[in-house]
Design a protein around this motif. Structure first.
Motif, PDB file in Angstrom:
ATOM      1  N   UNK A  67       0.844  -1.196   0.000  1.00 61.10           N
ATOM      2  CA  UNK A  67       0.000   0.000   0.000  1.00 61.10           C
ATOM      3  C   UNK A  67       0.880   1.247   0.000  1.00 61.10           C
ATOM      4  N   UNK A  68       2.006   1.189   0.698  1.00 62.65           N
ATOM      5  CA  UNK A  68       2.953   2.307   0.706  1.00 62.65           C
ATOM      6  C   UNK A  68       3.500   2.567  -0.692  1.00 62.65           C
ATOM      7  N   UNK A  69       3.825   1.503  -1.421  1.00 61.26           N
ATOM      8  CA  UNK A  69       4.313   1.658  -2.794  1.00 61.26           C
ATOM      9  C   UNK A  69       3.217   2.257  -3.671  1.00 61.26           C
ATOM     10  N   UNK A  70       1.990   1.805  -3.489  1.00 59.44           N
ATOM     11  CA  UNK A  70       0.855   2.302  -4.280  1.00 59.44           C
ATOM     12  C   UNK A  70       0.618   3.795  -4.028  1.00 59.44           C
ATOM     13  N   UNK A  71       0.821   4.226  -2.793  1.00 53.90           N
ATOM     14  CA  UNK A  71       0.535   5.618  -2.412  1.00 53.90           C
ATOM     15  C   UNK A  71       1.815   6.440  -2.280  1.00 53.90           C
ATOM     16  N   UNK A  72       2.839   6.087  -3.052  1.00 48.72           N
ATOM     17  CA  UNK A  72       4.149   6.746  -2.939  1.00 48.72           C
ATOM     18  C   UNK A  72       4.060   8.254  -3.170  1.00 48.72           C
ATOM     19  N   UNK A  73       3.067   8.708  -3.928  1.00 48.23           N
ATOM     20  CA  UNK A  73       2.918  10.140  -4.205  1.00 48.23           C
ATOM     21  C   UNK A  73       2.480  10.926  -2.964  1.00 48.23           C
ATOM     22  N   UNK A 130       2.798   7.444   2.911  1.00 51.70           N
ATOM     23  CA  UNK A 130       3.499   6.295   2.334  1.00 51.70           C
ATOM     24  C   UNK A 130       4.680   5.874   3.201  1.00 51.70           C
ATOM     25  N   UNK A 131       5.455   6.852   3.688  1.00 53.83           N
ATOM     26  CA  UNK A 131       6.604   6.538   4.538  1.00 53.83           C
ATOM     27  C   UNK A 131       6.148   5.907   5.847  1.00 53.83           C
ATOM     28  N   UNK A 132       5.058   6.413   6.412  1.00 50.48           N
ATOM     29  CA  UNK A 132       4.510   5.838   7.643  1.00 50.48           C
ATOM     30  C   UNK A 132       4.105   4.385   7.428  1.00 50.48           C
ATOM     31  N   UNK A 133       3.464   4.108   6.304  1.00 55.75           N
ATOM     32  CA  UNK A 133       3.004   2.752   6.005  1.00 55.75           C
ATOM     33  C   UNK A 133       4.168   1.784   5.824  1.00 55.75           C
ATOM     34  N   UNK A 156      13.823   0.382  -0.863  1.00 56.10           N
ATOM     35  CA  UNK A 156      13.107   0.563  -2.128  1.00 56.10           C
ATOM     36  C   UNK A 156      12.329   1.873  -2.110  1.00 56.10           C
ATOM     37  N   UNK A 157      11.735   2.193  -0.964  1.00 61.30           N
ATOM     38  CA  UNK A 157      10.974   3.436  -0.856  1.00 61.30           C
ATOM     39  C   UNK A 157      11.877   4.647  -1.066  1.00 61.30           C
ATOM     40  N   UNK A 158      13.043   4.647  -0.415  1.00 62.38           N
ATOM     41  CA  UNK A 158      13.941   5.800  -0.515  1.00 62.38           C
ATOM     42  C   UNK A 158      14.603   5.914  -1.896  1.00 62.38           C
ATOM     43  N   UNK A 187       8.522  -4.075 -21.944  1.00 58.95           N
ATOM     44  CA  UNK A 187       7.598  -2.979 -22.187  1.00 58.95           C
ATOM     45  C   UNK A 187       8.121  -1.666 -21.608  1.00 58.95           C
ATOM     46  N   UNK A 188       7.549  -0.580 -22.088  1.00 60.24           N
ATOM     47  CA  UNK A 188       7.798   0.726 -21.506  1.00 60.24           C
ATOM     48  C   UNK A 188       6.777   0.927 -20.400  1.00 60.24           C
ATOM     49  N   UNK A 189       7.226   0.913 -19.156  1.00 63.29           N
ATOM     50  CA  UNK A 189       6.323   0.911 -18.018  1.00 63.29           C
ATOM     51  C   UNK A 189       6.328   2.262 -17.306  1.00 63.29           C
ATOM     52  N   UNK A 190       5.220   2.554 -16.624  1.00 55.25           N
ATOM     53  CA  UNK A 190       5.189   3.740 -15.778  1.00 55.25           C
ATOM     54  C   UNK A 190       5.965   3.448 -14.492  1.00 55.25           C
ATOM     55  N   UNK A 191       6.119   4.473 -13.654  1.00 57.71           N
ATOM     56  CA  UNK A 191       6.959   4.353 -12.458  1.00 57.71           C
ATOM     57  C   UNK A 191       6.470   3.258 -11.520  1.00 57.71           C
ATOM     58  N   UNK A 192       5.166   3.229 -11.239  1.00 53.31           N
ATOM     59  CA  UNK A 192       4.625   2.262 -10.291  1.00 53.31           C
ATOM     60  C   UNK A 192       4.855   0.833 -10.757  1.00 53.31           C
ATOM     61  N   UNK A 193       4.547   0.541 -12.005  1.00 54.30           N
ATOM     62  CA  UNK A 193       4.687  -0.827 -12.501  1.00 54.30           C
ATOM     63  C   UNK A 193       6.150  -1.232 -12.664  1.00 54.30           C
ATOM     64  N   UNK A 194       7.021  -0.255 -12.919  1.00 52.90           N
ATOM     65  CA  UNK A 194       8.458  -0.549 -12.955  1.00 52.90           C
ATOM     66  C   UNK A 194       8.942  -1.003 -11.581  1.00 52.90           C
ATOM     67  N   UNK A 195       8.516  -0.270 -10.540  1.00 52.91           N
ATOM     68  CA  UNK A 195       8.890  -0.632  -9.181  1.00 52.91           C
ATOM     69  C   UNK A 195       8.333  -2.007  -8.811  1.00 52.91           C
ATOM     70  N   UNK A 196       7.080  -2.263  -9.176  1.00 49.71           N
ATOM     71  CA  UNK A 196       6.438  -3.530  -8.808  1.00 49.71           C
ATOM     72  C   UNK A 196       7.106  -4.724  -9.484  1.00 49.71           C
ATOM     73  N   UNK A 197       7.420  -4.606 -10.773  1.00 44.96           N
ATOM     74  CA  UNK A 197       8.061  -5.735 -11.456  1.00 44.96           C
ATOM     75  C   UNK A 197       9.503  -5.894 -10.969  1.00 44.96           C
TER      76      UNK A 197
END
Length: 328
Positions: free
Chosen positions: A133-139, A144-147, A164-166, A244-254
Motif C-alpha cells: 500500500x505504501x508503494x501504491x501511495x508513494x505520491x 506512504x513513509x509511515x506505512x 526501495x521506498x527511498x 515494455x515501456x512501463x510507468x513508475x509504479x509498474x516498474x517498481x512492482x516488477x
C-alpha cells in the motif's frame, strides 16, 4: 448503477469479514504450530508484563499492538487475529480493485496466498499489505513513509522495502531497473551454485537475525523440486513485462517481484526461508500482470493463470503428496 455498486461493495465487505473470522478463529488449521505460538504469547500479556513472554521473539511493534489489544481493547486472541486478517485482506482487495480483472486477482489470492498468510503468518500478512500500500501511495510522501515503516517494523524481513521506498526515484527508470536485475540474476545463479560452500552466509544471517538458524535446522537438506516450474514461469513473465515501456509504479512492482524471486532461487536450499521470500515476490506479480497495454498481455496472463493453478494444486491440494502416495 450506483445501487449495484453499493450492493457489490457491501457484499465484498461481508465476504472479507467472514474470511477474516475463519482465519482468526483458526478454522482451516486446527492446532497449528504458528497458532499455538501466537496465542500463547498473546495470553501471556498483562499489565505487569505488557510485552509478553520473553521466550518468543516478536518485533516490538507487534508486541505493542498485542499489548494494546489485550490491555485496552480487552479482546481475546481470536478477535485480535480476525481484526489483523480483516485489515490485511481489505488493503489487498483495495489494491486488486485498482487493477483490471480485479475479480480474478482476488480469487487467485484466496486460492494461493490467503491460506498461508492471513491464516498462519499474522505479522507477515499485515506487513505485506502495508508495504505494498505504501508503494501504491508513494505520491503521498508522509502517509506512504509511515506505512512502509509500519510494515518493516511489524516484520523485519520487510526492511528492504524501506530502501526501495527511498530509492524509488532511481528504480522507476526501467533501464536502471533492468540493469540491476541483470546483475542480481547473475549473482543469484552464482550464489545458488556455490551456496553449500559459503558457510559464512549462515553465520552472517544468524548474526542479523538468530531466528534464521531455525530455517537451517528444520530443512535438513530438503529440496522442493515442485517449485522449479513456478520459478521458470514467473521469470518468463518478468522478461516479457520488462520488455515494455512501463510507468513508475509498474516498474517498481516488477522490480520487486523479480528481485525477490531471484533472491528466493539463490537460497533455494534453505527451503522455508526461500519459500517466504518467494511468496513476497509472488504477490507483487498480482499487481502487474493484468496491466493494460502490455505487449503479449494475453500470453502473460495465461502464464500467470498457470502459475496460480500450479500453486493451488501443489500447496493447497497437496498434489505432490497425492502423487507420491499413488506411486507407493
Amino acid at each position: 448503477m450506483p445501487t449495484k455498486k453499493i450492493f457489490l461493495a457491501y457484499s465484498e465487505l461481508l465476504f472479507i469479514i467472514v474470511l477474516s473470522l475463519l482465519a482468526g478463529y483458526n478454522v482451516f488449521y486446527d492446532n497449528s504450530k504458528d497458532f499455538g505460538i501466537y496465542s500463547a504469547h498473546y495470553n501471556s500479556v498483562s499489565w505487569d508484563n505488557y510485552l509478553g513472554e520473553e521466550e518468543v521473539y516478536f518485533e516490538y511493534l507487534y508486541k505493542l499492538l498485542v499489548a494494546f489489544s489485550v490491555l485496552v481493547l480487552r479482546v481475546d486472541y481470536y478477535v485480535f487475529a480476525s481484526l489483523i486478517a480483516f485489515v490485511s485482506l481489505k488493503i489487498k482487495f483495495y489494491l486488486f480493485s485498482k487493477r483490471p480483472y480485479s475479480l480474478f486477482l482476488k480469487i487467485a489470492y484466496l486460492l494461493t496466498l490467503f491460506p498461508f498468510n492471513e491464516c498462519l503468518r499474522t505479522r507477515s500478512a499485515l506487513a505485506l499489505a502495508f508495504v505494498f500500500l505504501a508503494i501504491e501511495l508513494r505520491h503521498r510522501i508522509f502517509l506512504s513513509l509511515t506505512l512502509v515503516l509500519f510494515g518493516a517494523f511489524m516484520h523485519y524481513s520487510f526492511m528492504p522495502f524501506v530502501l526501495i521506498w527511498f530509492f524509488y526515484n532511481y528504480l522507476e527508470d526501467i533501464k536502471k531497473a533492468r540493469y540491476l536485475l541483470g546483475i542480481g540474476f547473475v549473482a543469484g545463479i552464482v550464489i545458488a551454485i556455490l551456496f553449500k560452500y559459503l558457510e559464512f552466509i549462515l553465520g552472517f544471517f544468524a548474526f542479523v537475525d538468530p531466528r534464521i538458524f531455525a530455517y537451517f535446522l528444520e530443512d535438513e537438506g530438503y529440496f522442493n523440486v515442485w517449485i522449479l516450474p513456478k520459478y521458470f514461469l514467473l521469470g518468463l513473465i518478468s522478461y516479457l513485462v520488462l520488455k515494455n515501456k512501463l510507468d513508475a509504479l509498474n516498474t517498481i512492482l516488477i522490480f520487486i517481484a523479480t528481485s525477490f524471486i531471484i533472491l528466493s532461487f539463490s537460497i533455494i536450499k534453505i527451503n522455508m526461508l526461500s519459500l517466504g521470500i518467494f511468496e513476497l515476490g509472488f504477490f507483487a506479480y498480482f499487481l502487474v500482470v493484468t496491466k493494460q497495454g502490455l505487449t503479449n498481455k494475453s500470453f502473460i496472463r495465461l502464464l500467470f493463470f498457470v502459475v496460480i493453478l500450479m500453486d493451488f494444486a501443489f500447496k493447497v491440494l497437496q498434489l505432490p503428496v497425492f502423487i507420491l502416495w499413488l506411486l507407493k
